[in-house]
Motif scaffolding. Structure first.
Motif, mmCIF file in Angstrom:
data_model
loop_
_atom_site.group_PDB
_atom_site.id
_atom_site.type_symbol
_atom_site.label_atom_id
_atom_site.label_comp_id
_atom_site.label_asym_id
_atom_site.label_seq_id
_atom_site.Cartn_x
_atom_site.Cartn_y
_atom_site.Cartn_z
ATOM 1 N N TRP A 43 2.039 -12.476 -1.011
ATOM 2 C CA TRP A 43 1.987 -12.391 0.342
ATOM 3 C C TRP A 43 2.295 -14.107 0.452
ATOM 4 N N MET A 74 7.913 -7.279 3.727
ATOM 5 C CA MET A 74 6.150 -7.380 3.088
ATOM 6 C C MET A 74 5.560 -5.918 4.144
ATOM 7 N N PRO A 117 5.522 -4.725 -1.682
ATOM 8 C CA PRO A 117 6.697 -5.431 -1.339
ATOM 9 C C PRO A 117 7.824 -5.093 -0.450
ATOM 10 N N GLU A 118 9.027 -6.025 -0.610
ATOM 11 C CA GLU A 118 10.393 -5.729 -0.115
ATOM 12 C C GLU A 118 10.625 -5.025 -0.518
ATOM 13 N N SER A 138 5.901 -8.911 7.055
ATOM 14 C CA SER A 138 6.466 -10.276 6.553
ATOM 15 C C SER A 138 8.233 -10.513 7.469
#
Length: 186
Positions: A43, A74, A117-118, A138
């Motif tokens: 992160w 994220m 995650p992305e 995010s």
């Protein structure tokens, strides 16, 4: 002392986060997020948005949602009440696990979170009635960048633990994969 135990999962970047409770006879404190402690887990951006979902019925499926770059996000998914089977699908172009999914049970009792995650699609099925989830993102939601896969697409082969009792009409209409989908490029 770390308040989190971080476990790498089979899809690169996907992490299981277990929160540690500090408690006594009054109850407990559980840290939901700490940029310093979760940075090494991946992160690396500020929290841009926090969302709460409540899902009433066991067996409901929500998802499989994602944001296209440059609005990729994220997510840190936390189950505050009830239990869910949380699913992430790798959509990263060129990834060795492209279109592979992984699922974890998150519940109020096990205090587990999924750090996604992305480049992943995300969805879940409720394992109990009255589930409440807290999402940290995010990036803020951008309607122009929204994307989704169909949670029932046989090409994904996601195994849901229960018959699907409810799904929004919008989620039912999400497209199935075609050969034209080559993944998300950041």
């Amino acid at each position: 002392m770390s308040r989190f135990t971080v476990t790498d999962l089979p899809l690169a970047g996907l992490k299981l986060i277990e929160r540690q409770n500090l408690g006594d006879s009054r109850g407990f404190l559980s840290r939901m997020f700490c940029a310093e402690e979760l940075g090494p887990a991946g992160w690396v951006k500020p929290v841009a948005q926090i969302n709460l979902t409540v899902t009433a019925r066991k067996g409901t499926v929500r998802g499989m949602h994602f944001q296209h770059p440059p609005h990729a996000e994220m997510k840190l998914v936390n189950c505050l009440r009830g239990a869910i089977r949380d699913v992430a699908v790798d959509l990263r172009a060129g990834s060795p696990t492209f279109l592979t999914w992984h699922a974890e049970e998150l519940s109020a009792e096990n205090r587990r979170s999924l750090l996604i995650p992305e480049g992943f699609a995300h969805g879940f099925q409720t394992l109990t009635d009255d589930c409440e989830l807290l999402y940290l993102h995010s990036a803020p939601y951008a309607s122009s960048a929204e994307g989704a896969l169909n949670a029932q697409d046989p090409a994904l082969g996601i195994t849901w633990p229960f018959e699907i009792t409810e799904m929004s009409e919008r989620d039912r209409r999400h497209p199935h994969l075609t050969e034209e989908f080559t993944g998300l490029i950041s």
